[in-house]
Design a protein around this motif. Structure first.
Motif, mmCIF file in Angstrom:
data_model
loop_
_atom_site.group_PDB
_atom_site.id
_atom_site.type_symbol
_atom_site.label_atom_id
_atom_site.label_comp_id
_atom_site.label_asym_id
_atom_site.label_seq_id
_atom_site.Cartn_x
_atom_site.Cartn_y
_atom_site.Cartn_z
ATOM 1 N N THR A 31 -3.171 3.824 -8.074
ATOM 2 C CA THR A 31 -3.868 3.207 -6.855
ATOM 3 C C THR A 31 -4.128 1.939 -7.068
ATOM 4 O O THR A 31 -3.337 1.358 -7.903
ATOM 5 C CB THR A 31 -5.565 3.800 -6.815
ATOM 6 O OG1 THR A 31 -5.930 3.561 -8.228
ATOM 7 C CG2 THR A 31 -5.330 5.473 -6.733
ATOM 8 N N THR A 32 -5.028 0.885 -6.351
ATOM 9 C CA THR A 32 -5.062 -0.379 -6.721
ATOM 10 C C THR A 32 -6.038 -0.542 -7.965
ATOM 11 O O THR A 32 -6.195 -2.002 -8.255
ATOM 12 C CB THR A 32 -5.701 -1.014 -5.437
ATOM 13 O OG1 THR A 32 -7.002 -0.393 -5.016
ATOM 14 C CG2 THR A 32 -4.832 -0.874 -4.270
ATOM 15 N N ALA A 64 0.825 -1.339 0.070
ATOM 16 C CA ALA A 64 -0.121 0.231 0.006
ATOM 17 C C ALA A 64 0.917 1.179 0.187
ATOM 18 O O ALA A 64 1.954 1.269 0.510
ATOM 19 C CB ALA A 64 -0.959 0.043 1.313
#
Length: 124
Positions: free
Chosen positions: A69-70, A37
């Motif tokens: 981001t993811t 993250a």
């Protein structure tokens, strides 16, 4: 003084693509964060520089700086049949920037993961 960002341009993105039917004449490159993250109080962005190297064909166009981001985010668009070459100096040089968010400085913590992976996918 604390620097508000740091940059790294030591990575190069290499790819090959052969266009398909008229229904699929172009592909794009997407990036997303996996296996880790982005630390609180920061953002991680990337931008691809214009193609350079010894490859051949119709290379894609960088989309500009994108915040990672993811979720997949388009980094290079409109790739047609091409081969970028391999290794350093071929393809698109990637510039990563880790930026400190001044309003979120209180969120920084050494207890957070400091490793992550950025995954690139070529797709239509």
């Amino acid at each position: 003084a604390i620097s508000s960002f740091t940059a790294d341009s030591s990575f190069w993105l290499n790819y090959s693509f052969v266009k398909g039917s008229s229904a699929r004449p172009f592909n794009h490159v997407y990036a997303k964060v996996e296996n880790g993250a982005i630390p609180d109080g920061t953002t991680l962005s990337v931008y691809a520089k214009t193609y350079q190297g010894s490859g051949h064909g119709s290379f894609g166009t960088p989309t500009g700086e994108v915040v990672l981001t993811t979720q997949e985010t388009k980094v290079i668009e409109n790739i047609s049949s091409c081969y970028t070459g391999t290794g350093l100096g071929n393809g698109h040089q990637l510039v990563y920037q880790l930026k400190l968010l001044p309003q979120a400085y209180h969120s920084l913590s050494t207890a957070q993961s400091q490793q992550l992976s950025v995954v690139y996918t070529i797709s239509d």
